[in-house]
Design an enzyme around this catalytic site. Structure first.
Site, PDB file in Angstrom:
ATOM      1  N   LYS A  65      37.370  -3.745  83.438  1.00 20.55           N
ATOM      2  CA  LYS A  65      36.425  -3.983  82.313  1.00 20.55           C
ATOM      3  C   LYS A  65      36.024  -5.028  82.430  1.00 20.55           C
ATOM      4  O   LYS A  65      34.930  -5.036  82.079  1.00 20.55           O
ATOM      5  CB  LYS A  65      36.063  -2.789  80.957  1.00 20.55           C
ATOM      6  CG  LYS A  65      36.323  -1.478  81.582  1.00 20.55           C
ATOM      7  CD  LYS A  65      36.044  -0.917  79.679  1.00 20.55           C
ATOM      8  CE  LYS A  65      36.492   0.813  80.236  1.00 20.55           C
ATOM      9  NZ  LYS A  65      36.283   1.429  78.547  1.00 20.55           N
ATOM     10  N   GLY A 128      41.647  -5.492  70.259  1.00 21.62           N
ATOM     11  CA  GLY A 128      41.057  -5.749  71.472  1.00 21.62           C
ATOM     12  C   GLY A 128      40.042  -5.323  72.126  1.00 21.62           C
ATOM     13  O   GLY A 128      39.192  -5.226  71.150  1.00 21.62           O
TER      14      GLY A 128
HETATM   15  P1  ATR Z   1      42.507  -1.721  74.488  1.00 22.67           P
HETATM   16  O1  ATR Z   1      41.512  -2.718  75.409  1.00 22.67           O
HETATM   17  O2  ATR Z   1      42.796  -0.653  74.316  1.00 22.67           O
HETATM   18  O3  ATR Z   1      41.647  -2.696  72.536  1.00 22.67           O
HETATM   19  P2  ATR Z   1      44.339  -4.530  73.463  1.00 22.67           P
HETATM   20  O4  ATR Z   1      43.071  -4.721  74.442  1.00 22.67           O
HETATM   21  O5  ATR Z   1      45.982  -4.627  74.235  1.00 22.67           O
HETATM   22  O6  ATR Z   1      44.070  -2.401  74.135  1.00 22.67           O
HETATM   23  O7  ATR Z   1      44.401  -3.431  71.979  1.00 22.67           O
HETATM   24  C1  ATR Z   1      45.507  -3.300  71.730  1.00 22.67           C
HETATM   25  C2  ATR Z   1      45.686  -3.318  70.071  1.00 22.67           C
HETATM   26  O8  ATR Z   1      46.374  -2.057  69.669  1.00 22.67           O
HETATM   27  C3  ATR Z   1      45.603  -4.663  69.507  1.00 22.67           C
HETATM   28  O9  ATR Z   1      44.225  -4.570  68.745  1.00 22.67           O
HETATM   29  C4  ATR Z   1      46.877  -4.848  69.369  1.00 22.67           C
HETATM   30  O10 ATR Z   1      47.476  -4.753  68.417  1.00 22.67           O
HETATM   31  P3  ATR Z   1      48.266  -6.580  68.476  1.00 22.67           P
HETATM   32  O11 ATR Z   1      46.650  -7.698  68.607  1.00 22.67           O
HETATM   33  O12 ATR Z   1      48.759  -6.715  67.010  1.00 22.67           O
HETATM   34  O13 ATR Z   1      48.782  -6.343  69.575  1.00 22.67           O
HETATM   35  C5  ATR Z   1      47.211  -2.970  68.577  1.00 22.67           C
HETATM   36  N1  ATR Z   1      48.099  -2.040  68.481  1.00 22.67           N
HETATM   37  C6  ATR Z   1      48.798  -1.200  69.570  1.00 22.67           C
HETATM   38  N2  ATR Z   1      49.982  -0.973  69.332  1.00 22.67           N
HETATM   39  C7  ATR Z   1      50.011  -1.435  67.641  1.00 22.67           C
HETATM   40  C8  ATR Z   1      50.850  -0.356  66.917  1.00 22.67           C
HETATM   41  N3  ATR Z   1      52.042   0.308  67.299  1.00 22.67           N
HETATM   42  N4  ATR Z   1      50.324  -0.970  65.763  1.00 22.67           N
HETATM   43  C9  ATR Z   1      49.830  -1.825  65.775  1.00 22.67           C
HETATM   44  N5  ATR Z   1      48.998  -2.262  66.458  1.00 22.67           N
HETATM   45  C10 ATR Z   1      48.742  -1.706  67.115  1.00 22.67           C
END
Ligand code: ATR
Length: 271
Positions: A65, A128
């Site tokens: 994207k 994210g």
């Molecule tokens: P997307 O495009 O799906 O938003 P991303 O940009 O990689 O993917 O973002 C993933 C989001 O999920 C982030 O906010 C991440 O938190 P961090 O910024 O601390 O990494 C969050 N996330 C993923 N796994 C998680 C978990 N097990 N517990 C809490 N937050 C999680």
């Protein structure tokens, strides 16, 4: 016949071909809609090849994207705010980039789940790309405020600061979420993908609408919301169909009916 598609990696699981073929039936439009697997380092090449094969529009899914955002000549306000593009249209040799994800979510909340967002307190978990895509369309509906919680606190603070020009957003750490109920809780983390549950305080979802951007009959977040006495619980299938409807309209100028397609997928597809 008009030619459309979705570029992603992976893309095999995509429900978009089925959704767009259903939309096309409603208007007796003949179209093809295919899944296009692109190597991760060759998005532009894949997009150019698809365009020169006669396509004047396509969707873009993960992880491209942001590539699509850079690929476009001109961007809608939604795409600019999201910093990402999920829909491309070629018109007079100009590549237009749009992002329908956030408006798709808002349409699902308002039309299918019959929620008003105005004056509501909305907690979004995650900071994210998914969150970036939904912030402006939600803030455009004048909620009382958005609480933005993230595991990595700095990211939610940064994002809240960036979007404060559109409305009230407060960023904080996921461990700082209070157990006080809010009106709407949106899980925009990717935690459901690996099946992990977030560590959230009890009582947060009491009486709230709890929405997981992921689709699937029972994500871990949805199971938790049920135990925590949420009033309404939804996965993101409605958002998926609504964002597709907005892409269809961007390309073809026609607004398809979404409810029958949402129902059809629930009946036919094992989510
Ligand atoms: P997307 O495009 O799906 O938003 P991303 O940009 O990689 O993917 O973002 C993933 C989001 O999920 C982030 O906010 C991440 O938190 P961090 O910024 O601390 O990494 C969050 N996330 C993923 N796994 C998680 C978990 N097990 N517990 C809490 N937050 C999680």
């Amino acid at each position: 016949m008009r030619k459309f598609g979705v570029i992603g990696n992976p893309v095999d699981h995509s429900l978009s071909p089925m959704i767009h073929h259903e939309f096309a039936k409603e208007f007796d439009i003949e179209l093809s809609y295919e899944k296009i697997l692109s190597p991760v380092d060759a998005f532009n090449l894949t997009a150019e090849k698809f365009m020169s094969s006669g396509s004047s529009g396509f969707n873009i899914t993960l992880p491209f994207k942001i590539n699509a955002y850079n690929f476009a000549d001109d961007l809608t306000d939604e795409a600019k705010a999201a910093g990402a593009v999920n829909t491309i249209k070629i018109d007079n040799n100009i590549i237009f980039g749009e992002n329908t994800d956030g408006k798709g979510l808002v349409n699902d909340l308002e039309r299918n789940l019959e929620q008003t967002l105005r004056d509501k307190e909305i907690l979004i978990i995650g900071a994210g790309g998914a969150t970036r895509g939904i912030l402006k369309p939600i803030l455009d509906k004048n909620p009382e405020k958005i609480l933005l919680a993230n595991r990595t606190k700095e990211k939610s603070l940064r994002l809240a600061n960036e979007f404060s020009e559109y409305g009230k957003v407060c960023g904080f750490g996921i461990d700082q979420i209070k157990s006080k109920p809010v009106n709407i809780v949106i899980n925009a983390t990717s935690s459901s993908i690996d099946g992990t549950m977030l560590n959230l305080p009890k009582g947060l979802c009491e009486g709230a609408l709890c929405y997981d951007l992921m689709y699937g009959s029972e994500t871990p977040f949805m199971k938790w919301a049920l135990k925590d006495s949420a009033l309404i619980i939804s996965d993101g299938l409605g958002m998926l169909v609504e964002q597709a409807a907005l892409s269809f309209e961007f390309w073809l100028g026609k607004k398809p009916s979404t409810r029958p397609v949402i129902n059809l997928i629930r009946e036919r597809v094992d989510l």
